[in-house]
Structures are given as structure tokens and as C-alpha cells.
Design a protein around this motif. Structure first.
Motif, PDB file in Angstrom:
ATOM      1  N   PRO A  68       0.154   3.978 -16.173  1.00 37.27           N
ATOM      2  CA  PRO A  68       0.565   3.535 -17.510  1.00 37.27           C
ATOM      3  C   PRO A  68       1.258   4.613 -18.331  1.00 37.27           C
ATOM      4  CG  PRO A  68      -1.830   3.766 -17.362  1.00 37.27           C
ATOM      5  CD  PRO A  68      -1.313   3.872 -15.973  1.00 37.27           C
ATOM      6  N   GLY A  69       1.133   5.884 -17.954  1.00 41.91           N
ATOM      7  CA  GLY A  69       1.816   6.938 -18.679  1.00 41.91           C
ATOM      8  C   GLY A  69       3.212   7.232 -18.178  1.00 41.91           C
ATOM      9  N   ALA A  70       3.641   6.543 -17.119  1.00 43.09           N
ATOM     10  CA  ALA A  70       4.939   6.836 -16.503  1.00 43.09           C
ATOM     11  C   ALA A  70       6.092   6.326 -17.355  1.00 43.09           C
ATOM     12  CB  ALA A  70       5.016   6.217 -15.112  1.00 43.09           C
ATOM     13  N   GLU A  71       7.208   7.041 -17.258  1.00 37.95           N
ATOM     14  CA  GLU A  71       8.474   6.578 -17.829  1.00 37.95           C
ATOM     15  C   GLU A  71       9.327   6.087 -16.666  1.00 37.95           C
ATOM     16  OE1 GLU A  71      12.522   8.298 -20.024  1.00 37.95           O
ATOM     17  OE2 GLU A  71      10.755   9.591 -19.807  1.00 37.95           O
ATOM     18  N   VAL A  72       9.717   4.829 -16.708  1.00 34.80           N
ATOM     19  CA  VAL A  72      10.486   4.232 -15.623  1.00 34.80           C
ATOM     20  C   VAL A  72      11.889   3.896 -16.116  1.00 34.80           C
ATOM     21  CG1 VAL A  72      10.616   2.376 -13.915  1.00 34.80           C
ATOM     22  CG2 VAL A  72       8.382   3.243 -14.629  1.00 34.80           C
TER      23      VAL A  72
END
Length: 255
Positions: A68-72
């Protein structure tokens, strides 16, 4: 005027079902790709991920559920699929309209830091070998040292008899798991084209359609050849991590 959430939800859910006809054990393939990304991103509070040929955001949505902390950053050239993703999976990614493999395509991504992992699923097989090599080089340049490219797709063996066997294994698996009960690719697109909410997007799509003979791969590249191209592009280590029939997840690690 944008697409309503209800319409986007309906077409994305139908997309998910029709894709099960083609990607053997599709959900398991997604899970394996996410397992690899989770491993590579361990200890990073906000890993940067690149989804190549994202379609309506199916893989991006699964990645952010696990991380959930990822930047995609999700890239595709199809205006219909991009708008469905932006609407239905709005929080999963920043969607970018670009033609993967075209000159300068990575500039449109507007990345300000190195990428931890690039992922793709059933999307790069349309590229011919020269364009595929250029794409692998471009992705390698975006990745941090130790970053990975994770590609889930059909990789038939080079030998025709073996390719026929792996294809048959995949077909029988799809039959056993009910994948062939769902509508096919052509039926999905034909039905979506009749939806008034998507009319403007289909008009854009038609304007972008390449001229006959205007490029694109006609034969799928075998896994061994993909590995050769990846090493040429600057990936030091290449290995399959999952396979069923000719459906495979190939991981390449930047040296």
C-alpha cells in the motif's frame, strides 16, 4: 465527459473474466509477480513501480493491495483501457498514455527517481525483437542497481514440437479451470464498442490504430531469446520463477 464508475466497474470486471481464457492460472501469475516485487521492495517505505502495458490497471491494483505504500506508474497506449483503469482503479496508479518502444517514450513517464521494479503481464509480446531490445534497454536505464523487470507472458519454446506440447498443457488447464466459459477478446471489444459512454474513447482508439503492416511482432519470442535480449540490455541475471505450460514469469535483475 468521463466514464461513470458503474460503467467502468462493469467493463473491468468483464475484462478480468475474459482474460482468464488466455493467461493460464492468471491469478497465480499475478501473485507470483507481486511476490517478487515485495521481495525487491523490502525495507523501502515508498517503492517506485512501473507497470508496462497496464491495460485497465489489473496488475497495478493487485500490487498496491499488497504494497500500500508503493507508488505505481502505469503506462499503456489504449485510451479505452486507460480510462477504465483511471476510473475503476483510480487510487492504484498514475496512468500515463504512451507507446512502449516508441522514440522517447520514457520521457513521458516523468520519473524523478530510479524505479525499483518494472512489471508487465501479457503485454510485451506484440513487440518485434529490435523494439523489444530497445524497450529492455530503456527499462534497464530507469531501474536502480538491483532493480528488476518481472514479465509474465506466454514464452513458447523455440522448438515447434515442444511449443505445441506447452500450448496444449495450457489449453487443457484452462478447460479444467473453466477459463473457456468466458467471453473472448474479440467479443469483449465488440460489446464495449456498443456502449455509448465509451464512444468517444473508441473514436480515439480508431484514430490511433496502426496502418496495415505497420509494425508489431507476429511471432512470440521464446524464453531463451528473451533472456539473451535482456542480458544484452544490461540485466545481469535472468531466471524463470514460475511456469505452467508456456505461461511463465521471467525475472531479470539489473547488474
Amino acid at each position: 465527459m468521463g466514464v461513470s464508475m458503474a460503467t467502468a466497474k462493469m467493463w473491468v470486471e468483464r475484462w478480468e473474466r475474459q482474460q482468464r481464457r488466455y493467461a493460464v492460472d492468471r491469478e497465480e501469475r499475478f501473485t507470483v509477480i507481486t511476490d517478487v516485487v515485495e521481495h525487491i521492495a523490502a525495507g523501502r517505505s515508498r517503492p517506485l513501480l512501473l507497470d508496462l502495458g497496464c491495460g485497465p490497471g489489473s496488475l497495478s491494483a493487485r500490487l498496491v493491495r499488497r504494497l500500500p505504500g508503493a507508488e505505481v506508474v502505469a503506462v499503456d497506449m489504449d485510451p479505452v483501457l486507460l480510462e477504465l483503469g483511471r476510473t475503476h482503479h483510480a487510487d492504484a496508479a498514475r496512468y500515463v498514455d504512451a507507446v512502449i518502444g516508441a522514440d522517447g517514450w520514457t520521457r513521458s513517464l516523468e520519473l524523478v527517481r530510479p524505479v525499483d521494479a518494472a512489471v508487465s503481464t501479457t503485454a510485451l509480446h506484440y513487440l518485434d525483437e529490435p523494439t523489444l531490445l530497445d524497450t529492455y534497454r530503456a527499462v534497464a536505464a530507469l531501474l536502480r542497481p538491483g532493480g528488476v523487470l518481472v514479465n509474465g507472458d506466454h514464452f513458447p519454446p523455440a522448438a515447434a514440437p515442444c511449443a505445441q506440447i506447452t500450448a496444449q498443457v495450457g489449453r487443457r488447464r484452462a478447460e479444467r479451470t473453466g477459463g473457456h466459459r468466458h467471453e473472448d477478446w474479440g467479443s469483449w471489444w465488440a460489446a464495449a464498442a456498443q456502449d455509448p459512454e465509451l464512444a468517444d474513447l473508441f473514436a480515439q482508439r480508431e484514430r490511433r490504430r496502426p496502418a496495415p503492416g505497420g509494425g508489431g511482432g507476429t511471432e512470440q519470442v521464446c524464453a531463451a531469446r528473451h533472456a539473451e535480449l535482456l542480458r544484452t540490455a544490461g540485466f545481469r541475471h535472468v531466471t524463470p520463477v514460475w511456469q505452467f505450460g508456456d505461461s511463465c514469469v521471467l525475472v531479470a535483475v539489473k547488474g
